[in-house]
Design a protein around this motif. Structure first.
Motif, PDB file in Angstrom:
ATOM      1  N   SER A   1       0.775  -1.224  -0.032  1.00 28.79           N
ATOM      2  CA  SER A   1      -0.113  -0.019   0.017  1.00 28.79           C
ATOM      3  C   SER A   1       0.937   1.260  -0.126  1.00 28.79           C
ATOM      4  O   SER A   1       1.851   1.243   0.429  1.00 28.79           O
ATOM      5  N   GLU A   2       0.441   2.185  -0.434  1.00 28.04           N
ATOM      6  CA  GLU A   2       1.027   3.552  -0.559  1.00 28.04           C
ATOM      7  C   GLU A   2       1.009   4.354   0.762  1.00 28.04           C
ATOM      8  O   GLU A   2       1.840   4.982   1.080  1.00 28.04           O
ATOM      9  N   PHE A   3      -0.093   3.794   1.645  1.00 24.79           N
ATOM     10  CA  PHE A   3      -0.304   4.567   2.807  1.00 24.79           C
ATOM     11  C   PHE A   3       0.173   3.286   4.012  1.00 24.79           C
ATOM     12  O   PHE A   3      -0.386   2.391   3.990  1.00 24.79           O
ATOM     13  N   VAL A   4       0.801   3.894   5.177  1.00 21.47           N
ATOM     14  CA  VAL A   4       0.972   2.904   6.268  1.00 21.47           C
ATOM     15  C   VAL A   4       0.556   3.822   7.609  1.00 21.47           C
ATOM     16  O   VAL A   4       0.752   4.952   7.620  1.00 21.47           O
ATOM     17  N   LEU A   5      -0.516   3.004   8.161  1.00 20.00           N
ATOM     18  CA  LEU A   5      -1.034   3.609   9.451  1.00 20.00           C
ATOM     19  C   LEU A   5      -0.296   2.970  10.480  1.00 20.00           C
ATOM     20  O   LEU A   5      -0.547   1.708  10.769  1.00 20.00           O
ATOM     21  N   TYR A   6       0.435   3.611  11.441  1.00 20.99           N
ATOM     22  CA  TYR A   6       0.678   3.258  12.880  1.00 20.99           C
ATOM     23  C   TYR A   6      -0.311   3.412  13.917  1.00 20.99           C
ATOM     24  O   TYR A   6      -0.797   4.528  14.088  1.00 20.99           O
ATOM     25  N   HIS A   7      -1.074   2.304  14.108  1.00 24.06           N
ATOM     26  CA  HIS A   7      -2.401   1.964  14.735  1.00 24.06           C
ATOM     27  C   HIS A   7      -2.193   1.328  16.038  1.00 24.06           C
ATOM     28  O   HIS A   7      -1.517   0.491  16.375  1.00 24.06           O
ATOM     29  N   ASN A   8      -2.755   1.857  16.989  1.00 23.14           N
ATOM     30  CA  ASN A   8      -3.043   1.232  18.438  1.00 23.14           C
ATOM     31  C   ASN A   8      -4.686   1.098  18.446  1.00 23.14           C
ATOM     32  O   ASN A   8      -5.717   1.917  18.696  1.00 23.14           O
ATOM     33  N   ASN A   9      -5.010  -0.174  18.453  1.00 21.76           N
ATOM     34  CA  ASN A   9      -6.459  -0.209  18.491  1.00 21.76           C
ATOM     35  C   ASN A   9      -7.175  -0.091  19.657  1.00 21.76           C
ATOM     36  O   ASN A   9      -8.374   0.033  19.737  1.00 21.76           O
ATOM     37  N   ARG A  10      -6.539   0.160  20.751  1.00 20.21           N
ATOM     38  CA  ARG A  10      -7.158   0.414  22.141  1.00 20.21           C
ATOM     39  C   ARG A  10      -7.334   2.266  22.180  1.00 20.21           C
ATOM     40  O   ARG A  10      -7.932   2.380  23.105  1.00 20.21           O
ATOM     41  N   CYS A  11      -6.757   2.827  21.142  1.00 23.26           N
ATOM     42  CA  CYS A  11      -7.022   4.295  21.296  1.00 23.26           C
ATOM     43  C   CYS A  11      -8.110   4.779  20.328  1.00 23.26           C
ATOM     44  O   CYS A  11      -8.036   4.486  19.096  1.00 23.26           O
ATOM     45  N   SER A  12      -9.124   5.422  21.060  1.00 25.50           N
ATOM     46  CA  SER A  12     -10.326   6.051  20.048  1.00 25.50           C
ATOM     47  C   SER A  12      -9.837   6.821  18.929  1.00 25.50           C
ATOM     48  O   SER A  12     -10.386   6.699  17.930  1.00 25.50           O
TER      49      SER A  12
ATOM     50  N   SER B   1      -7.165   6.503  17.287  1.00 29.47           N
ATOM     51  CA  SER B   1      -6.566   5.590  16.323  1.00 29.47           C
ATOM     52  C   SER B   1      -7.624   4.867  15.359  1.00 29.47           C
ATOM     53  O   SER B   1      -7.498   4.760  14.115  1.00 29.47           O
ATOM     54  N   ARG B   2      -8.551   4.474  16.373  1.00 31.23           N
ATOM     55  CA  ARG B   2      -9.614   3.898  15.762  1.00 31.23           C
ATOM     56  C   ARG B   2     -10.197   4.549  14.685  1.00 31.23           C
ATOM     57  O   ARG B   2     -10.943   4.387  13.481  1.00 31.23           O
ATOM     58  N   ALA B   3     -10.726   5.983  15.187  1.00 27.97           N
ATOM     59  CA  ALA B   3     -11.260   7.031  14.233  1.00 27.97           C
ATOM     60  C   ALA B   3     -10.449   7.240  12.908  1.00 27.97           C
ATOM     61  O   ALA B   3     -10.911   7.418  11.737  1.00 27.97           O
ATOM     62  N   ALA B   4      -9.147   7.076  12.956  1.00 29.30           N
ATOM     63  CA  ALA B   4      -8.139   7.247  11.815  1.00 29.30           C
ATOM     64  C   ALA B   4      -8.429   6.291  10.811  1.00 29.30           C
ATOM     65  O   ALA B   4      -8.734   6.453   9.665  1.00 29.30           O
ATOM     66  N   LEU B   5      -8.721   4.988  11.384  1.00 32.56           N
ATOM     67  CA  LEU B   5      -8.703   3.865  10.425  1.00 32.56           C
ATOM     68  C   LEU B   5     -10.160   4.075   9.938  1.00 32.56           C
ATOM     69  O   LEU B   5     -10.247   3.769   8.520  1.00 32.56           O
ATOM     70  N   GLU B   6     -11.103   4.334  10.539  1.00 35.77           N
ATOM     71  CA  GLU B   6     -12.522   4.896   9.947  1.00 35.77           C
ATOM     72  C   GLU B   6     -12.444   5.614   8.808  1.00 35.77           C
ATOM     73  O   GLU B   6     -12.972   5.861   7.622  1.00 35.77           O
ATOM     74  N   TRP B   7     -11.597   6.660   9.307  1.00 38.70           N
ATOM     75  CA  TRP B   7     -11.458   7.962   8.105  1.00 38.70           C
ATOM     76  C   TRP B   7     -10.968   7.505   6.921  1.00 38.70           C
ATOM     77  O   TRP B   7     -11.532   7.842   5.886  1.00 38.70           O
TER      78      TRP B   7
END
Length: 118
Positions: A3-14, A16-22
């Protein structure tokens, strides 16, 4: 193809979850790196720092986190290399979420920061 995009993500963080949804609502596919389970190495952190275009590594760190103070990272004499080494050793110090492209990166506080990358 990666992927052209990489998201450094913490699923316990609201946030970060909002970023994934975004990303998902915009149809943007990103490689999701759960950085607490698969921490970025020092070279990857250097690259994120460079792509963020910030003057201090502190701008990509959770400076209000207790661990930051416990480790003495609030010492103004510490340079960027020492701070990056601390993040490499303690990935929980990385501000989240972080979206990275081949050229740039942004921290999703607020999520609108990602607009410049897409």
């Amino acid at each position: 193809m990666p992927s052209e995009f990489v998201l450094y993500h913490n699923n316990r963080c609201s946030k970060s979850r909002a970023a994934l949804e975004w990303l998902q609502t915009r149809g943007i596919e990103a490689e999701v790196v759960r950085y607490l389970d698969t921490p970025p190495d020092l070279a990857a952190l250097h690259e994120i720092f460079r792509k963020l275009g910030v003057a201090s590594v502190r701008e990509m760190m959770r400076t209000k986190d207790d661990l930051y103070k416990e480790l003495g990272l609030d010492n103004p004499d510490l340079g960027n290399d020492a701070l990056l080494a601390a993040v490499a050793a303690h990935p929980a110090l990385l501000e989240r979420p972080v979206l990275v492209t081949p050229e740039k990166a942004a921290i999703g506080h607020p999520l609108e920061n990602f607009e410049a990358l897409v």
